[in-house]
Scaffold this motif. Structure first.
Motif, PDB file in Angstrom:
ATOM      1  N   ASP A  98       0.920   6.187  -7.067  1.00 37.74           N
ATOM      2  CA  ASP A  98      -0.130   6.949  -7.318  1.00 37.74           C
ATOM      3  C   ASP A  98       0.306   8.523  -7.319  1.00 37.74           C
ATOM      4  OD1 ASP A  98      -1.698   4.840  -7.625  1.00 37.74           O
ATOM      5  OD2 ASP A  98      -2.525   4.967  -5.556  1.00 37.74           O
ATOM      6  N   LYS A  99       1.097   8.947  -6.379  1.00 40.48           N
ATOM      7  CA  LYS A  99       1.463  10.372  -6.469  1.00 40.48           C
ATOM      8  C   LYS A  99       2.269  10.567  -7.481  1.00 40.48           C
ATOM      9  CE  LYS A  99       0.815  12.819  -2.953  1.00 40.48           C
ATOM     10  NZ  LYS A  99       0.192  13.833  -3.045  1.00 40.48           N
TER      11      LYS A  99
ATOM     12  N   LYS B 161       0.989  -0.939  -0.076  1.00 38.87           N
ATOM     13  CA  LYS B 161       0.090  -0.036  -0.019  1.00 38.87           C
ATOM     14  C   LYS B 161       0.977   1.317   0.190  1.00 38.87           C
ATOM     15  CE  LYS B 161      -4.103  -1.855   2.157  1.00 38.87           C
ATOM     16  NZ  LYS B 161      -5.206  -1.866   3.288  1.00 38.87           N
ATOM     17  N   GLN B 162       1.924   1.270   0.871  1.00 40.27           N
ATOM     18  CA  GLN B 162       2.832   2.300   0.840  1.00 40.27           C
ATOM     19  C   GLN B 162       3.695   2.571  -0.554  1.00 40.27           C
ATOM     20  OE1 GLN B 162       2.743   4.743   3.327  1.00 40.27           O
ATOM     21  NE2 GLN B 162       1.385   3.603   4.284  1.00 40.27           N
TER      22      GLN B 162
ATOM     23  N   GLN C 100       2.185   1.750  -3.566  1.00 38.45           N
ATOM     24  CA  GLN C 100       1.201   2.150  -4.302  1.00 38.45           C
ATOM     25  C   GLN C 100       0.885   3.501  -4.002  1.00 38.45           C
ATOM     26  OE1 GLN C 100      -0.524   0.027  -6.526  1.00 38.45           O
ATOM     27  NE2 GLN C 100      -1.067   1.920  -7.413  1.00 38.45           N
ATOM     28  N   TYR C 101       1.038   3.887  -2.961  1.00 39.45           N
ATOM     29  CA  TYR C 101       1.094   5.508  -2.604  1.00 39.45           C
ATOM     30  C   TYR C 101       1.849   6.332  -3.572  1.00 39.45           C
ATOM     31  CZ  TYR C 101       0.665   9.871  -0.005  1.00 39.45           C
ATOM     32  OH  TYR C 101       0.566  11.266   0.159  1.00 39.45           O
TER      33      TYR C 101
ATOM     34  N   THR D 139       8.592  10.880   0.546  1.00 45.22           N
ATOM     35  CA  THR D 139       8.511   9.863   1.739  1.00 45.22           C
ATOM     36  C   THR D 139       9.825   9.056   1.981  1.00 45.22           C
ATOM     37  OG1 THR D 139       7.311   8.287   3.007  1.00 45.22           O
ATOM     38  CG2 THR D 139       7.446   7.941   0.731  1.00 45.22           C
TER      39      THR D 139
END
Length: 119
Positions: A42-43, A35-36, A38-39, A108
């Motif tokens: 996605d960004k 999920k991280q 994918q984030y 990040t």
């Protein structure tokens, strides 16, 4: 007001040191890691992988694993590179970075493999 928890992170105890985003949380599960990643994708950020010996982890300089993965959107490809880095450097911490190419900065950074420090 709720009580604030004191984390016993000390320079004198390398195993207690906290680093990067999520370092005060339990280790990410495989699904949470996906999920991280994918984030990051996605960004529109560019994923990159770095590693460092535990004794040098507090330094600003970590070794880059290959080049940043410019434009990579396949989570499995990113995970494969994370695992290759970890297998090639089993005694090192491994982290993932999401580079924001618009702001020209890190969006990040978080540890995905934390090496055991033997005292």
């Amino acid at each position: 007001m709720s009580d604030v928890q004191d984390y016993s992170s000390r320079l004198s105890d390398p195993n207690s040191r906290k680093m990067e985003t999520f370092s005060y949380l339990p280790q990410l599960t495989a699904e949470e890691l996906r999920k991280q990643l994918q984030y990051i994708v996605d960004k529109g950020w560019n994923p990159a992988i770095e590693h460092s010996e535990p004794e040098n982890a507090m330094s600003n300089y970590w070794y880059m694993w290959k080049l940043p993965m410019f434009g990579e959107t396949d989570i499995d490809t990113i995970l494969k590179e994370v695992e290759l880095c970890h297998k090639s450097n089993p005694g090192n911490h491994v982290r993932v970075i999401g580079y924001d190419n618009i702001k020209q900065s890190q969006g990040t950074a978080f540890i995905v493999h934390r090496a055991e420090i033997k005292l």
